[in-house]
Design an enzyme around this catalytic site. Structure first.
Site, PDB file in Angstrom:
ATOM      1  N   ASP A 136       0.833  -1.206   0.000  1.00  0.00           N
ATOM      2  CA  ASP A 136       0.000   0.000   0.000  1.00  0.00           C
ATOM      3  C   ASP A 136       0.870   1.261   0.000  1.00  0.00           C
ATOM      4  O   ASP A 136       2.034   1.230   0.398  1.00  0.00           O
ATOM      5  CB  ASP A 136      -0.905  -0.025   1.235  1.00  0.00           C
ATOM      6  CG  ASP A 136      -2.074   0.932   1.108  1.00  0.00           C
ATOM      7  OD1 ASP A 136      -2.382   1.364  -0.023  1.00  0.00           O
ATOM      8  OD2 ASP A 136      -2.683   1.255   2.142  1.00  0.00           O
ATOM      9  N   ASN A 178     -10.614  -2.295  -5.420  1.00  0.00           N
ATOM     10  CA  ASN A 178      -9.784  -1.421  -6.270  1.00  0.00           C
ATOM     11  C   ASN A 178     -10.284  -1.481  -7.707  1.00  0.00           C
ATOM     12  O   ASN A 178     -10.428  -0.466  -8.381  1.00  0.00           O
ATOM     13  CB  ASN A 178      -8.306  -1.861  -6.304  1.00  0.00           C
ATOM     14  CG  ASN A 178      -7.583  -1.766  -4.980  1.00  0.00           C
ATOM     15  OD1 ASN A 178      -6.687  -2.552  -4.710  1.00  0.00           O
ATOM     16  ND2 ASN A 178      -7.941  -0.819  -4.149  1.00  0.00           N
ATOM     17  N   ARG A 224       2.150  -4.948   6.089  1.00  0.00           N
ATOM     18  CA  ARG A 224       1.404  -3.907   5.370  1.00  0.00           C
ATOM     19  C   ARG A 224       2.252  -2.647   5.373  1.00  0.00           C
ATOM     20  O   ARG A 224       2.737  -2.212   6.426  1.00  0.00           O
ATOM     21  CB  ARG A 224       0.045  -3.619   6.007  1.00  0.00           C
ATOM     22  CG  ARG A 224      -0.697  -2.530   5.218  1.00  0.00           C
ATOM     23  CD  ARG A 224      -2.168  -2.456   5.525  1.00  0.00           C
ATOM     24  NE  ARG A 224      -2.789  -1.507   4.609  1.00  0.00           N
ATOM     25  CZ  ARG A 224      -4.025  -1.580   4.154  1.00  0.00           C
ATOM     26  NH1 ARG A 224      -4.806  -2.561   4.531  1.00  0.00           N
ATOM     27  NH2 ARG A 224      -4.499  -0.670   3.326  1.00  0.00           N
TER      28      ARG A 224
HETATM   29  C1  IPE Z   1      -5.244  -2.712  -0.217  1.00  0.00           C
HETATM   30  O1  IPE Z   1      -4.977  -1.367  -0.290  1.00  0.00           O
HETATM   31  C2  IPE Z   1      -5.210  -3.332  -1.577  1.00  0.00           C
HETATM   32  C3  IPE Z   1      -3.888  -3.453  -2.182  1.00  0.00           C
HETATM   33  C4  IPE Z   1      -2.770  -3.083  -1.640  1.00  0.00           C
HETATM   34  C5  IPE Z   1      -3.861  -4.056  -3.480  1.00  0.00           C
HETATM   35  P1  IPE Z   1      -6.134  -0.267  -0.427  1.00  0.00           P
HETATM   36  O2  IPE Z   1      -5.457   1.026  -0.612  1.00  0.00           O
HETATM   37  O3  IPE Z   1      -7.113  -0.678  -1.442  1.00  0.00           O
HETATM   38  O4  IPE Z   1      -6.826  -0.371   1.000  1.00  0.00           O
HETATM   39  P2  IPE Z   1      -7.762   0.675   1.760  1.00  0.00           P
HETATM   40  O5  IPE Z   1      -8.752   1.180   0.774  1.00  0.00           O
HETATM   41  O6  IPE Z   1      -6.860   1.757   2.256  1.00  0.00           O
HETATM   42  O7  IPE Z   1      -8.348  -0.128   2.875  1.00  0.00           O
HETATM   43  C1  IPE Z   2      -1.479   0.373  -3.380  1.00  0.00           C
HETATM   44  O1  IPE Z   2      -1.317   1.740  -3.399  1.00  0.00           O
HETATM   45  C2  IPE Z   2      -1.627  -0.207  -4.760  1.00  0.00           C
HETATM   46  C3  IPE Z   2      -3.014  -0.559  -5.117  1.00  0.00           C
HETATM   47  C4  IPE Z   2      -4.037  -0.538  -4.320  1.00  0.00           C
HETATM   48  C5  IPE Z   2      -3.242  -0.960  -6.501  1.00  0.00           C
HETATM   49  P1  IPE Z   2      -2.543   2.747  -3.363  1.00  0.00           P
HETATM   50  O2  IPE Z   2      -2.919   3.072  -4.766  1.00  0.00           O
HETATM   51  O3  IPE Z   2      -3.648   2.225  -2.520  1.00  0.00           O
HETATM   52  O4  IPE Z   2      -1.856   4.000  -2.684  1.00  0.00           O
HETATM   53  P2  IPE Z   2      -2.478   4.938  -1.555  1.00  0.00           P
HETATM   54  O5  IPE Z   2      -2.964   4.065  -0.455  1.00  0.00           O
HETATM   55  O6  IPE Z   2      -3.599   5.686  -2.210  1.00  0.00           O
HETATM   56  O7  IPE Z   2      -1.351   5.802  -1.143  1.00  0.00           O
HETATM   57 MG    MG Z   3      -4.087   2.383  -0.540  1.00  0.00          MG
END
Ligand code: IPE
Ligand code: IPE
Ligand code: MG
Length: 241
Positions: free
Chosen positions: A14, A62, A183
């Site tokens: 993340d 996502n 995480r």
């Molecule tokens: C979890 O991250 C999913 C991945 C890392 C692929 P998200 O960014 O989607 O999680 P939330 O929305 O902060 O819970």
């Molecule tokens: C994790 O990074 C990758 C995916 C969920 C695909 P994010 O895109 O969730 O990045 P933040 O959480 O918005 O910083």
């Molecule tokens: Mg994220």
């Protein structure tokens, strides 16, 4: 670094978006940088003798809820990764697997993934499982549907439905329980990842965003993991006295 005593390391990658935004860049640039971290992490883990690594690359949420342009970029990066990383995967004897509802992803992307899976299927080193359009709830719902189908057709006795029967119908029946769940980017939540398999996982959260995740962060997580006492609901020998 020796990771051969772990069975399964799982990572919620993340913080790509925040990493890019904090530098005044577009979120997609964070995803691009994240690919370098994936390559680095896969190589480190494979060389350290880890048996199984699962990376959360795209959740069902996502895929449904992110803007179309971001999803398009993620699909393009995924396809490129599947092609560009083949020599590295082969060199490190990594077997690629996936978990998730792949049938909902674009055909072109799925074809490329299937080719890489087939190419690496005979590799005897680490299993790299990419969670793609993955949801823990979808996985359990899909497994429940399979069980219902087997019971209905008479292949499975209702009384034989137990934990093993459900585990056998998950996306990757051979996936071991998660030992260590990492995480990145500071959020302390599961976000629908491997709900069944994390039952007794040790959880380690770092403030480091995924694009900055390298060997020192991996080592810090493993060091913390080794200091934990895992009870699995029981007691440690010294606690029984
Ligand atoms: C979890 O991250 C999913 C991945 C890392 C692929 P998200 O960014 O989607 O999680 P939330 O929305 O902060 O819970
Ligand atoms: C994790 O990074 C990758 C995916 C969920 C695909 P994010 O895109 O969730 O990045 P933040 O959480 O918005 O910083
Ligand atoms: Mg994220």
């Amino acid at each position: 670094m020796d990771l051969s005593d772990l069975r399964h390391l799982a990572i919620i990658m993340d913080g790509n978006g925040r990493w890019a935004k904090s530098r005044g860049w577009r979120r997609t640039r964070g995803h691009r940088a994240g690919v370098d971290s994936v390559r680095n992490c896969v190589t480190e883990c494979a060389r350290a003798g880890l048996p199984w690594l699962t990376l959360y690359a795209l959740s069902t949420e996502n895929y449904r809820a992110r803007p179309a342009t971001e999803v398009r970029t993620l699909m393009a990066l995924l396809r490129r990764f599947m092609i560009d990383e083949r020599p590295t995967l082969m060199e490190n004897r990594v077997r690629l697997e996936t978990a998730g509802r792949l049938d909902e992803l674009p055909d072109k992307v799925v074809r490329t993934i299937r080719e890489t899976e087939a190419m690496t299927a005979g590799n005897s080193g680490m299993t790299l499982c990419l969670a793609l359009n993955y949801g823990g709830r979808s996985e359990l719902a899909d497994a429940a549907k399979e069980i219902a189908r087997s019971v209905k057709s008479g292949k499975l006795d209702l009384e034989a439905v137990d934990e093993a029967a459900l585990a056998a119908r998950l996306y990757q029946p051979k996936m071991p329980d998660v030992d260590l769940l990492i995480r990145t980017a500071g959020e302390v939540r599961i976000s629908n990842f491997l709900l069944w398999q994390v039952s007794y996982a040790e959880i380690w959260v770092t403030e480091t965003c995924w694009p900055d995740f390298r060997k020192p962060q991996l080592e810090a997580a493993v060091t913390a993991f080794r200091r934990r006492s895992r009870r699995f609901g029981g007691l440690l020998p010294e606690e029984t006295k």
